[in-house]
Design a protein around this motif. Structure first.
Motif, PDB file in Angstrom:
ATOM      1  N   UNK A  50      32.377  55.743  23.492  1.00  0.00           N
ATOM      2  CA  UNK A  50      33.039  54.900  22.485  1.00  0.00           C
ATOM      3  C   UNK A  50      32.059  54.437  21.411  1.00  0.00           C
ATOM      4  N   UNK A  51      30.797  54.257  21.800  1.00  0.00           N
ATOM      5  CA  UNK A  51      29.791  53.769  20.860  1.00  0.00           C
ATOM      6  C   UNK A  51      28.957  54.895  20.251  1.00  0.00           C
ATOM      7  N   UNK A  52      29.292  56.139  20.588  1.00  0.00           N
ATOM      8  CA  UNK A  52      28.490  57.290  20.160  1.00  0.00           C
ATOM      9  C   UNK A  52      29.162  57.965  18.956  1.00  0.00           C
ATOM     10  N   UNK A  53      28.632  57.724  17.772  1.00  0.00           N
ATOM     11  CA  UNK A  53      29.251  58.247  16.548  1.00  0.00           C
ATOM     12  C   UNK A  53      29.126  59.763  16.427  1.00  0.00           C
ATOM     13  N   UNK A  54      28.235  60.371  17.228  1.00  0.00           N
ATOM     14  CA  UNK A  54      28.084  61.826  17.171  1.00  0.00           C
ATOM     15  C   UNK A  54      29.224  62.544  17.897  1.00  0.00           C
ATOM     16  N   UNK A  55      29.952  61.816  18.744  1.00  0.00           N
ATOM     17  CA  UNK A  55      31.051  62.420  19.498  1.00  0.00           C
ATOM     18  C   UNK A  55      32.348  62.250  18.725  1.00  0.00           C
ATOM     19  N   UNK A  56      33.014  63.363  18.447  1.00  0.00           N
ATOM     20  CA  UNK A  56      34.252  63.335  17.672  1.00  0.00           C
ATOM     21  C   UNK A  56      35.486  63.557  18.547  1.00  0.00           C
ATOM     22  N   UNK A  57      35.307  64.308  19.644  1.00  0.00           N
ATOM     23  CA  UNK A  57      36.396  64.604  20.568  1.00  0.00           C
ATOM     24  C   UNK A  57      35.819  64.650  21.981  1.00  0.00           C
ATOM     25  N   UNK A  58      36.652  64.290  22.963  1.00  0.00           N
ATOM     26  CA  UNK A  58      36.258  64.370  24.369  1.00  0.00           C
ATOM     27  C   UNK A  58      37.172  65.358  25.085  1.00  0.00           C
ATOM     28  N   UNK A  59      36.579  66.209  25.912  1.00  0.00           N
ATOM     29  CA  UNK A  59      37.351  67.094  26.785  1.00  0.00           C
ATOM     30  C   UNK A  59      37.102  66.667  28.219  1.00  0.00           C
ATOM     31  N   UNK A 196      42.390  80.009  33.844  1.00  0.00           N
ATOM     32  CA  UNK A 196      40.978  80.104  33.530  1.00  0.00           C
ATOM     33  C   UNK A 196      40.641  79.874  32.071  1.00  0.00           C
ATOM     34  N   UNK A 197      41.666  79.801  31.219  1.00  0.00           N
ATOM     35  CA  UNK A 197      41.434  79.659  29.780  1.00  0.00           C
ATOM     36  C   UNK A 197      41.669  78.247  29.247  1.00  0.00           C
ATOM     37  N   UNK A 198      41.964  77.296  30.137  1.00  0.00           N
ATOM     38  CA  UNK A 198      42.299  75.941  29.663  1.00  0.00           C
ATOM     39  C   UNK A 198      41.144  75.304  28.904  1.00  0.00           C
ATOM     40  N   UNK A 199      39.938  75.439  29.413  1.00  0.00           N
ATOM     41  CA  UNK A 199      38.794  74.824  28.737  1.00  0.00           C
ATOM     42  C   UNK A 199      38.575  75.447  27.369  1.00  0.00           C
ATOM     43  N   UNK A 200      38.691  76.772  27.271  1.00  0.00           N
ATOM     44  CA  UNK A 200      38.498  77.446  25.984  1.00  0.00           C
ATOM     45  C   UNK A 200      39.544  76.986  24.967  1.00  0.00           C
ATOM     46  N   UNK A 201      40.787  76.818  25.413  1.00  0.00           N
ATOM     47  CA  UNK A 201      41.830  76.353  24.505  1.00  0.00           C
ATOM     48  C   UNK A 201      41.597  74.898  24.103  1.00  0.00           C
ATOM     49  N   UNK A 202      41.153  74.083  25.063  1.00  0.00           N
ATOM     50  CA  UNK A 202      40.831  72.691  24.738  1.00  0.00           C
ATOM     51  C   UNK A 202      39.702  72.639  23.714  1.00  0.00           C
ATOM     52  N   UNK A 203      38.720  73.510  23.865  1.00  0.00           N
ATOM     53  CA  UNK A 203      37.616  73.570  22.902  1.00  0.00           C
ATOM     54  C   UNK A 203      38.112  74.007  21.525  1.00  0.00           C
ATOM     55  N   UNK A 204      39.075  74.923  21.501  1.00  0.00           N
ATOM     56  CA  UNK A 204      39.637  75.359  20.213  1.00  0.00           C
ATOM     57  C   UNK A 204      40.333  74.200  19.512  1.00  0.00           C
ATOM     58  N   UNK A 205      41.151  73.455  20.260  1.00  0.00           N
ATOM     59  CA  UNK A 205      41.840  72.299  19.686  1.00  0.00           C
ATOM     60  C   UNK A 205      40.834  71.244  19.238  1.00  0.00           C
ATOM     61  N   UNK A 206      39.823  71.015  20.066  1.00  0.00           N
ATOM     62  CA  UNK A 206      38.796  70.026  19.726  1.00  0.00           C
ATOM     63  C   UNK A 206      38.070  70.422  18.453  1.00  0.00           C
ATOM     64  N   UNK A 209      40.074  69.430  15.486  1.00  0.00           N
ATOM     65  CA  UNK A 209      40.022  67.978  15.262  1.00  0.00           C
ATOM     66  C   UNK A 209      38.688  67.562  14.661  1.00  0.00           C
ATOM     67  N   UNK A 210      37.582  68.200  15.088  1.00  0.00           N
ATOM     68  CA  UNK A 210      36.273  67.820  14.551  1.00  0.00           C
ATOM     69  C   UNK A 210      36.134  68.146  13.076  1.00  0.00           C
ATOM     70  N   UNK A 211      37.013  68.997  12.547  1.00  0.00           N
ATOM     71  CA  UNK A 211      36.954  69.313  11.114  1.00  0.00           C
ATOM     72  C   UNK A 211      37.613  68.232  10.257  1.00  0.00           C
ATOM     73  N   UNK A 212      38.298  67.306  10.899  1.00  0.00           N
ATOM     74  CA  UNK A 212      38.989  66.235  10.170  1.00  0.00           C
ATOM     75  C   UNK A 212      38.067  65.030   9.981  1.00  0.00           C
ATOM     76  N   UNK A 213      38.481  64.121   9.133  1.00  0.00           N
ATOM     77  CA  UNK A 213      37.726  62.884   8.926  1.00  0.00           C
ATOM     78  C   UNK A 213      37.699  62.069  10.214  1.00  0.00           C
TER      79      UNK A 213
END
Length: 269
Positions: A50-59, A196-206, A209-213
Protein backbone atom coordinates in the motif's frame (compact mmCIF):
# COMPACT_ATOMS: atom_id res chain seq x y z
CA UNK A 1 13.24 -7.91 -10.66
CA UNK A 2 13.07 -8.00 -6.88
CA UNK A 3 12.28 -11.20 -5.00
CA UNK A 4 12.68 -9.42 -1.64
CA UNK A 5 15.45 -11.84 -0.62
CA UNK A 6 13.02 -14.46 0.65
CA UNK A 7 13.91 -18.08 1.27
CA UNK A 8 12.12 -20.49 -1.04
CA UNK A 9 10.52 -21.97 2.07
CA UNK A 10 8.68 -18.75 3.00
CA UNK A 11 4.93 -19.34 3.26
CA UNK A 12 4.25 -16.23 1.17
CA UNK A 13 6.54 -15.30 -1.69
CA UNK A 14 6.74 -11.84 -3.23
CA UNK A 15 8.27 -11.06 -6.61
CA UNK A 16 8.20 -7.61 -8.20
CA UNK A 17 8.66 -6.89 -11.89
CA UNK A 18 7.56 -4.00 -14.12
CA UNK A 19 5.24 -2.48 -11.54
CA UNK A 20 3.55 -5.80 -10.70
CA UNK A 21 3.93 -7.43 -7.28
CA UNK A 22 3.12 -11.15 -7.37
CA UNK A 23 2.27 -12.74 -4.04
CA UNK A 24 2.30 -16.55 -4.03
CA UNK A 25 0.76 -18.63 -1.25
CA UNK A 26 3.51 -21.18 -0.64
CA UNK A 27 2.33 -24.00 1.61
CA UNK A 28 1.22 -26.41 -1.12
CA UNK A 29 1.74 -29.49 1.07
CA UNK A 30 -0.90 -28.12 3.47
CA UNK A 31 -3.23 -26.85 0.70
CA UNK A 32 -2.25 -23.21 1.29
CA UNK A 33 -4.48 -22.65 4.34
CA UNK A 34 -5.26 -19.18 5.66
CA UNK A 35 -3.54 -20.05 8.91
CA UNK A 36 -2.46 -17.57 11.57
CA UNK A 37 0.96 -17.33 9.94
CA UNK A 38 -0.44 -16.93 6.41
CA UNK A 39 -2.87 -14.21 7.48
CA UNK A 40 -0.03 -12.36 9.20
CA UNK A 41 2.16 -12.68 6.10
CA UNK A 42 -0.61 -11.45 3.79
CA UNK A 43 -1.46 -8.53 6.08
CA UNK A 44 2.18 -7.46 6.31
CA UNK A 45 2.61 -7.76 2.54
CA UNK A 46 -0.49 -5.67 1.80
CA UNK A 47 0.61 -3.03 4.31
CA UNK A 48 4.01 -2.78 2.61
CA UNK A 49 2.52 -2.72 -0.90
CA UNK A 50 0.00 0.00 0.00
CA UNK A 51 2.91 2.34 0.72
CA UNK A 52 5.03 1.21 -2.25
CA UNK A 53 4.58 3.65 -5.14
CA UNK A 54 6.56 1.37 -7.47
CA UNK A 55 3.79 -1.25 -7.32
CA UNK A 56 0.93 -0.57 -9.73
CA UNK A 57 -0.90 -3.92 -9.64
CA UNK A 58 -0.88 -6.98 -7.36
CA UNK A 59 -1.33 -10.58 -8.49
CA UNK A 60 -2.31 -13.20 -5.93
CA UNK A 61 -1.34 -16.75 -6.93
CA UNK A 62 -0.63 -20.05 -5.19
CA UNK A 63 1.87 -22.90 -5.43
CA UNK A 64 0.67 -26.45 -5.96
CA UNK A 65 -2.64 -28.01 -7.02
CA UNK A 66 -4.80 -26.12 -4.48
CA UNK A 67 -5.20 -22.33 -4.50
CA UNK A 68 -6.35 -22.28 -0.87
CA UNK A 69 -8.41 -24.62 1.28
CA UNK A 70 -9.42 -21.77 3.60
CA UNK A 71 -8.97 -21.68 7.36
CA UNK A 72 -6.65 -24.16 9.05
CA UNK A 73 -9.27 -26.36 10.76
CA UNK A 74 -6.64 -28.23 12.79
CA UNK A 75 -5.39 -24.92 14.17
CA UNK A 76 -8.93 -23.84 15.00
CA UNK A 77 -10.08 -27.16 16.47
CA UNK A 78 -7.13 -27.21 18.89
CA UNK A 79 -8.61 -24.16 20.63
CA UNK A 80 -11.81 -26.00 21.56
CA UNK A 81 -9.78 -27.09 24.58
CA UNK A 82 -9.48 -23.47 25.75
CA UNK A 83 -11.36 -22.45 28.89
CA UNK A 84 -13.92 -20.55 26.79
CA UNK A 85 -14.18 -23.43 24.26
CA UNK A 86 -12.34 -21.31 21.72
CA UNK A 87 -14.66 -18.30 21.59
CA UNK A 88 -11.90 -15.70 21.98
CA UNK A 89 -9.63 -17.45 19.49
CA UNK A 90 -12.37 -17.91 16.88
CA UNK A 91 -13.33 -14.25 17.24
CA UNK A 92 -9.70 -13.21 16.79
CA UNK A 93 -8.81 -15.43 13.81
CA UNK A 94 -12.04 -14.70 11.93
CA UNK A 95 -11.57 -10.99 12.59
CA UNK A 96 -8.00 -11.17 11.31
CA UNK A 97 -9.15 -12.95 8.16
CA UNK A 98 -11.89 -10.37 7.59
CA UNK A 99 -9.28 -7.66 8.08
CA UNK A 100 -7.08 -9.10 5.33
CA UNK A 101 -10.05 -9.24 2.96
CA UNK A 102 -10.80 -5.59 3.71
CA UNK A 103 -7.13 -4.71 3.15
CA UNK A 104 -7.50 -6.01 -0.42
CA UNK A 105 -10.48 -3.74 -1.02
CA UNK A 106 -8.73 -0.76 0.59
CA UNK A 107 -5.44 -1.32 -1.23
CA UNK A 108 -4.72 1.54 -3.67
CA UNK A 109 -3.59 -0.95 -6.32
CA UNK A 110 -5.92 -3.39 -8.10
CA UNK A 111 -5.52 -7.02 -7.01
CA UNK A 112 -5.93 -9.88 -9.49
CA UNK A 113 -6.37 -13.48 -8.35
CA UNK A 114 -4.73 -16.10 -10.59
CA UNK A 115 -6.49 -19.33 -9.63
CA UNK A 116 -5.41 -22.86 -10.48
CA UNK A 117 -6.92 -25.83 -8.64
CA UNK A 118 -9.50 -25.50 -5.89
CA UNK A 119 -10.40 -22.45 -3.82
CA UNK A 120 -12.67 -23.42 -0.97
CA UNK A 121 -14.30 -21.70 2.04
CA UNK A 122 -12.10 -18.73 3.05
CA UNK A 123 -9.96 -19.53 0.00
CA UNK A 124 -13.01 -18.83 -2.16
CA UNK A 125 -13.59 -15.70 -0.06
CA UNK A 126 -10.05 -14.60 -0.92
CA UNK A 127 -10.79 -14.89 -4.65
CA UNK A 128 -14.09 -13.03 -4.27
CA UNK A 129 -12.33 -10.25 -2.37
CA UNK A 130 -9.90 -9.55 -5.22
CA UNK A 131 -10.79 -6.87 -7.75
CA UNK A 132 -10.35 -9.21 -10.72
CA UNK A 133 -9.92 -12.98 -10.97
CA UNK A 134 -8.65 -15.32 -13.67
CA UNK A 135 -9.22 -19.08 -13.44
CA UNK A 136 -7.51 -21.98 -15.15
CA UNK A 137 -10.01 -24.36 -16.75
CA UNK A 138 -9.42 -26.96 -14.02
CA UNK A 139 -10.12 -24.49 -11.19
CA UNK A 140 -13.08 -25.14 -8.91
CA UNK A 141 -14.73 -23.07 -6.19
CA UNK A 142 -16.73 -24.05 -3.15
CA UNK A 143 -18.12 -22.82 0.17
CA UNK A 144 -18.53 -26.26 1.78
CA UNK A 145 -19.12 -25.27 5.41
CA UNK A 146 -22.75 -26.36 5.30
CA UNK A 147 -21.53 -29.98 4.99
CA UNK A 148 -19.82 -29.84 8.39
CA UNK A 149 -22.33 -27.74 10.32
CA UNK A 150 -20.45 -24.48 9.80
CA UNK A 151 -22.19 -22.07 7.42
CA UNK A 152 -19.65 -19.99 5.47
CA UNK A 153 -20.92 -16.71 6.91
CA UNK A 154 -17.74 -14.65 6.49
CA UNK A 155 -17.09 -15.88 2.92
CA UNK A 156 -20.74 -14.95 2.32
CA UNK A 157 -19.87 -11.25 2.69
CA UNK A 158 -17.49 -11.32 -0.27
CA UNK A 159 -19.63 -13.71 -2.32
CA UNK A 160 -22.78 -11.63 -1.89
CA UNK A 161 -20.92 -8.59 -3.21
CA UNK A 162 -19.76 -10.42 -6.35
CA UNK A 163 -22.61 -12.74 -7.27
CA UNK A 164 -26.36 -12.31 -7.57
CA UNK A 165 -28.23 -13.26 -4.38
CA UNK A 166 -29.44 -16.54 -5.84
CA UNK A 167 -26.01 -17.57 -7.12
CA UNK A 168 -24.37 -16.71 -3.79
CA UNK A 169 -27.00 -18.62 -1.84
CA UNK A 170 -26.71 -21.55 -4.23
CA UNK A 171 -23.02 -21.85 -3.38
CA UNK A 172 -23.60 -21.32 0.34
CA UNK A 173 -26.61 -23.61 0.76
CA UNK A 174 -25.49 -26.50 -1.46
CA UNK A 175 -21.78 -26.40 -0.70
CA UNK A 176 -21.01 -28.04 -4.03
CA UNK A 177 -17.97 -27.57 -6.21
CA UNK A 178 -18.48 -24.96 -8.93
CA UNK A 179 -16.33 -25.47 -12.06
CA UNK A 180 -14.43 -22.55 -13.52
CA UNK A 181 -16.80 -21.97 -16.44
CA UNK A 182 -19.77 -21.81 -14.08
CA UNK A 183 -17.85 -19.49 -11.74
CA UNK A 184 -17.32 -17.16 -14.70
CA UNK A 185 -21.01 -17.27 -15.57
CA UNK A 186 -21.88 -16.44 -11.95
CA UNK A 187 -19.43 -13.53 -11.88
CA UNK A 188 -16.96 -14.96 -9.37
CA UNK A 189 -14.15 -14.84 -11.95
CA UNK A 190 -13.66 -12.64 -15.00
CA UNK A 191 -12.47 -15.27 -17.41
CA UNK A 192 -11.35 -18.88 -17.82
CA UNK A 193 -8.13 -19.79 -19.61
CA UNK A 194 -6.46 -23.15 -20.33
CA UNK A 195 -5.24 -24.91 -17.18
CA UNK A 196 -1.85 -23.56 -16.18
CA UNK A 197 -2.33 -20.23 -17.95
CA UNK A 198 -4.06 -18.26 -15.17
CA UNK A 199 -0.91 -16.48 -14.02
CA UNK A 200 0.05 -15.53 -17.59
CA UNK A 201 -3.42 -14.09 -18.20
CA UNK A 202 -3.33 -12.23 -14.89
CA UNK A 203 0.03 -10.78 -15.92
CA UNK A 204 -1.45 -9.70 -19.26
CA UNK A 205 -4.32 -7.90 -17.52
CA UNK A 206 -1.91 -6.37 -15.01
CA UNK A 207 0.27 -5.12 -17.86
CA UNK A 208 -2.69 -3.29 -19.38
CA UNK A 209 -3.51 -1.68 -16.03
CA UNK A 210 0.10 -0.56 -15.49
CA UNK A 211 -0.15 1.45 -18.71
CA UNK A 212 -2.84 3.64 -17.15
CA UNK A 213 -2.40 6.61 -14.84
CA UNK A 214 -1.67 5.17 -11.37
CA UNK A 215 -3.33 8.14 -9.68
CA UNK A 216 -6.48 7.65 -11.74
CA UNK A 217 -6.63 3.90 -11.06
CA UNK A 218 -6.29 4.62 -7.33
CA UNK A 219 -9.09 7.20 -7.43
CA UNK A 220 -11.34 4.88 -9.40
CA UNK A 221 -10.86 1.78 -7.26
CA UNK A 222 -11.54 3.67 -4.05
CA UNK A 223 -14.62 5.40 -5.48
CA UNK A 224 -16.02 2.12 -6.83
CA UNK A 225 -16.10 0.48 -3.41
CA UNK A 226 -17.29 3.62 -1.65
CA UNK A 227 -20.28 4.21 -3.94
CA UNK A 228 -21.29 0.54 -3.92
CA UNK A 229 -22.25 0.80 -0.26
CA UNK A 230 -24.45 3.87 -0.83
CA UNK A 231 -27.99 4.49 -1.98
CA UNK A 232 -28.47 5.61 -5.59
CA UNK A 233 -28.60 9.38 -5.04
CA UNK A 234 -25.75 9.37 -2.54
CA UNK A 235 -23.70 7.24 -4.94
CA UNK A 236 -24.23 9.68 -7.80
CA UNK A 237 -23.44 12.66 -5.57
CA UNK A 238 -20.26 10.98 -4.37
CA UNK A 239 -19.20 9.91 -7.87
CA UNK A 240 -19.82 13.42 -9.19
CA UNK A 241 -17.60 14.93 -6.50
CA UNK A 242 -14.89 12.36 -7.19
CA UNK A 243 -15.06 13.01 -10.94
CA UNK A 244 -14.80 16.77 -10.48
CA UNK A 245 -11.61 16.33 -8.42
CA UNK A 246 -10.34 13.81 -10.96
CA UNK A 247 -11.06 16.24 -13.83
CA UNK A 248 -8.94 18.88 -12.06
CA UNK A 249 -6.03 16.48 -11.51
CA UNK A 250 -2.85 16.75 -13.53
CA UNK A 251 -3.17 13.30 -15.19
CA UNK A 252 -6.68 14.04 -16.50
CA UNK A 253 -5.46 17.27 -18.06
CA UNK A 254 -2.51 15.39 -19.56
CA UNK A 255 -4.64 12.46 -20.76
CA UNK A 256 -7.28 14.62 -22.42
CA UNK A 257 -4.61 16.81 -23.97
CA UNK A 258 -2.74 13.77 -25.30
CA UNK A 259 -5.95 12.38 -26.76
CA UNK A 260 -6.74 15.62 -28.53
CA UNK A 261 -3.16 15.94 -29.78
CA UNK A 262 -3.08 12.29 -30.88
CA UNK A 263 -0.03 11.38 -28.78
CA UNK A 264 0.73 9.00 -25.93
CA UNK A 265 0.12 10.49 -22.47
CA UNK A 266 2.93 10.83 -19.94
CA UNK A 267 1.58 9.96 -16.51
CA UNK A 268 2.84 11.06 -13.14
CA UNK A 269 4.62 8.12 -11.51
Amino acid sequence: MNAHHQPATAILLRRDAEGIATLTLNRPQARNPLSEAMLTALSEAFTAIAADRSVRVVILAAAGPVFSAGHDLKEMTAHRADADCGRAYFTDILGRCSGVMQQITALPQPVIAAVEGTATAAGCQLVASCDLAVAGSDARFCTPGVHIGLFCSTPMVALSRNLSAKHALEMLLLGEMVPATEAARMGLVNCVVPAGDALAEAQRLAGIITSKSPATVKIGKRAFYEQREMGLKAAYDHATAVMVENMLARDAEEGIGAFMEKRAPIWES
